[in-house]
Design an enzyme around this catalytic site. Structure first.
Site, PDB file in Angstrom:
ATOM      1  N   HIS A 137       0.992  -1.769   0.257  1.00  0.00           N
ATOM      2  CA  HIS A 137       0.014   0.226   0.227  1.00  0.00           C
ATOM      3  C   HIS A 137       0.845   0.974   0.008  1.00  0.00           C
ATOM      4  O   HIS A 137       0.996   2.662   1.214  1.00  0.00           O
ATOM      5  CB  HIS A 137      -1.126   0.022   1.146  1.00  0.00           C
ATOM      6  CG  HIS A 137      -2.199   1.006   0.825  1.00  0.00           C
ATOM      7  ND1 HIS A 137      -2.416   1.431   0.217  1.00  0.00           N
ATOM      8  CD2 HIS A 137      -3.263   1.202   2.122  1.00  0.00           C
ATOM      9  CE1 HIS A 137      -3.570   2.296   0.008  1.00  0.00           C
ATOM     10  NE2 HIS A 137      -3.804   2.206   1.280  1.00  0.00           N
ATOM     11  N   ARG A 300      -2.905  11.613   2.900  1.00  0.00           N
ATOM     12  CA  ARG A 300      -2.854  10.887   1.685  1.00  0.00           C
ATOM     13  C   ARG A 300      -2.904  11.934   0.464  1.00  0.00           C
ATOM     14  O   ARG A 300      -2.864  11.864  -0.728  1.00  0.00           O
ATOM     15  CB  ARG A 300      -4.531  10.053   1.342  1.00  0.00           C
ATOM     16  CG  ARG A 300      -4.209   8.644   2.739  1.00  0.00           C
ATOM     17  CD  ARG A 300      -3.013   8.028   2.586  1.00  0.00           C
ATOM     18  NE  ARG A 300      -3.443   7.318   1.063  1.00  0.00           N
ATOM     19  CZ  ARG A 300      -4.629   5.679   1.310  1.00  0.00           C
ATOM     20  NH1 ARG A 300      -5.260   5.874   1.710  1.00  0.00           N
ATOM     21  NH2 ARG A 300      -4.767   5.900   0.173  1.00  0.00           N
TER      22      ARG A 300
HETATM   23  N1   CP Z   1      -6.417   3.692   4.082  1.00  0.00           N
HETATM   24  C1   CP Z   1      -6.686   2.777   3.673  1.00  0.00           C
HETATM   25  O1   CP Z   1      -6.170   2.988   2.289  1.00  0.00           O
HETATM   26  O2   CP Z   1      -8.258   3.841   3.244  1.00  0.00           O
HETATM   27  P1   CP Z   1      -9.222   3.052   2.451  1.00  0.00           P
HETATM   28  O3   CP Z   1      -9.196   1.968   2.470  1.00  0.00           O
HETATM   29  O4   CP Z   1     -10.721   3.745   2.801  1.00  0.00           O
HETATM   30  O5   CP Z   1      -9.178   3.371   1.111  1.00  0.00           O
HETATM   31  N1  NVA Z   2      -4.932  -4.021   5.535  1.00  0.00           N
HETATM   32  C1  NVA Z   2      -6.149  -3.526   4.767  1.00  0.00           C
HETATM   33  C2  NVA Z   2      -6.206  -1.341   4.886  1.00  0.00           C
HETATM   34  C3  NVA Z   2      -6.548  -0.457   4.347  1.00  0.00           C
HETATM   35  C4  NVA Z   2      -6.510   0.588   4.183  1.00  0.00           C
HETATM   36  C5  NVA Z   2      -6.507  -4.172   4.062  1.00  0.00           C
HETATM   37  O1  NVA Z   2      -6.017  -4.448   2.731  1.00  0.00           O
HETATM   38  O2  NVA Z   2      -8.107  -4.055   3.784  1.00  0.00           O
END
Ligand code: CP
Ligand code: NVA
Length: 313
Positions: A137, A300
């Site tokens: 991510h 973000r």
């Molecule tokens: N932290 C994050 O990526 O949040 P969302 O899943 O809401 O995009």
């Molecule tokens: N680890 C979590 C992050 C969400 C932003 C997922 O993948 O669901």
């Protein structure tokens, strides 16, 4: 800004693909764009540019911050639900990449297998941005670096503790911390460690940048003397069938008032969100005076605007 200028046309799939200087330049640009936006100074270098955003998982922050960011920069973004595309009926990723490249200037995708994003990037002739995969991510981690840097003004000698699941966010933080020379300690239950390739890469990179990398099963060891304490959900998107088991396994890894006593008194509490109060974090920590989670979510927008400007202009 020379290094940033050289990112034109690059994909943004993982921070492992970027040098320390490139990441520091992205952070400087993000700060600059944030200051411009807070001062109400219009800045629209992406006028006429369009972004396709493919979502195969849910999202609040990624979807809204990318769309708003593109609008603020003068461009446009379109939300595409993976199920509504022919992709959902079996059209290949490679064909989807080649078709979308005829229409748009950049593609953002949130999906399951990391390999899917790599394939999209291989076949697209426009930059591809990873908006979350099962493994990584990077947009989140860049925003997290920005949040820590704003408070600490340096990464040298700063320790980030991550307590919980060795998931996509943990992998991304390993890459991020190692690249900027920030110490990172991850505490997770046995069997839930971050991916070995991220741990090994972080250790290798850390030898050059000075970052130390610890993976332990002891939350107290990870949090001891930490400047920032980070956690994430115990059940990530796509793992819903394991949630009962995870609820049990992760119980000793809750970030609560007792655990954070081991951190520095002025520690930052961070969480990529969404959060489950009473599970991975108590409400007292999440909503307490050390919590930066909403500043973090706000960042973000600025971090992603920096990515967009850098890969598109
Ligand atoms: N932290 C994050 O990526 O949040 P969302 O899943 O809401 O995009
Ligand atoms: N680890 C979590 C992050 C969400 C932003 C997922 O993948 O669901």
């Amino acid at each position: 800004m020379n290094a940033v200028m050289s990112l034109k046309g690059r994909d943004f799939l993982t921070l492992l693909d970027f040098s320390t200087d490139e990441i520091m330049d992205l952070l400087a640009l993000a700060s600059d764009l944030k200051a411009k936006q807070k001062a109400g100074v219009p800045y629209k270098p992406l006028a006429g540019k369009t972004m396709a955003m493919i979502f195969e998982k849910q999202s609040t922050r990624t979807r809204v911050s990318f769309e708003v960011g593109m609008i603020q920069l003068g461009g446009q973004a379109m939300y595409l639900n993976g199920n509504d595309l022919q992709l959902g009926r079996g059209e290949t990723i490679a064909d989807t990449a080649r078709v979308l490249s005829q229409y748009v200037d950049v593609i953002m995708i949130r999906t399951f297998a990391h390999q899917k994003v790599e394939e999209l990037a291989e076949y697209a002739s426009v930059p591809v941005i990873n908006g979350l995969t099962d493994d990584d991510h990077p947009c989140q981690a860049l925003a997290d670096l920005l949040t820590i840097y704003e408070v600490k003004k340096t990464f040298q000698g700063v320790k980030l503790a991550y307590v919980g699941d060795g998931n996509n966010v943990a992998n991304a933080l390993l890459a991020a911390a190692a690249k900027v020379g920030m110490d990172i300690a991850i505490a997770c239950p046995p069997g839930y460690e971050p991916k070995a390739e991220y741990v090994e890469a972080a250790r290798r990179i850390g030898e050059k940048t000075g970052a130390t990398v610890v993976v332990t099963h002891d939350p107290l060891e990870a949090v001891a003397g930490a400047d920032a304490v980070y956690t994430d959900v115990w059940t990530s998107m796509g793992q819903e069938s394991e949630s009962a088991e995870r609820l049990k396994v992760f119980q000793p890894y809750q970030v609560n008032e007792q655990l954070v006593k081991a951190a520095k008194p002025d520690y930052l509490f961070l969480h990529c969100l969404p959060a489950h109060r009473g599970e991975e974090v108590t409400a007292g920590v999440m909503d307490g005076p050390n919590s930066f989670v909403f500043e973090q979510a706000g960042n973000r927008l600025h971090a992603q605007k920096a990515i967009l400007v850098s890969v598109l202009s």
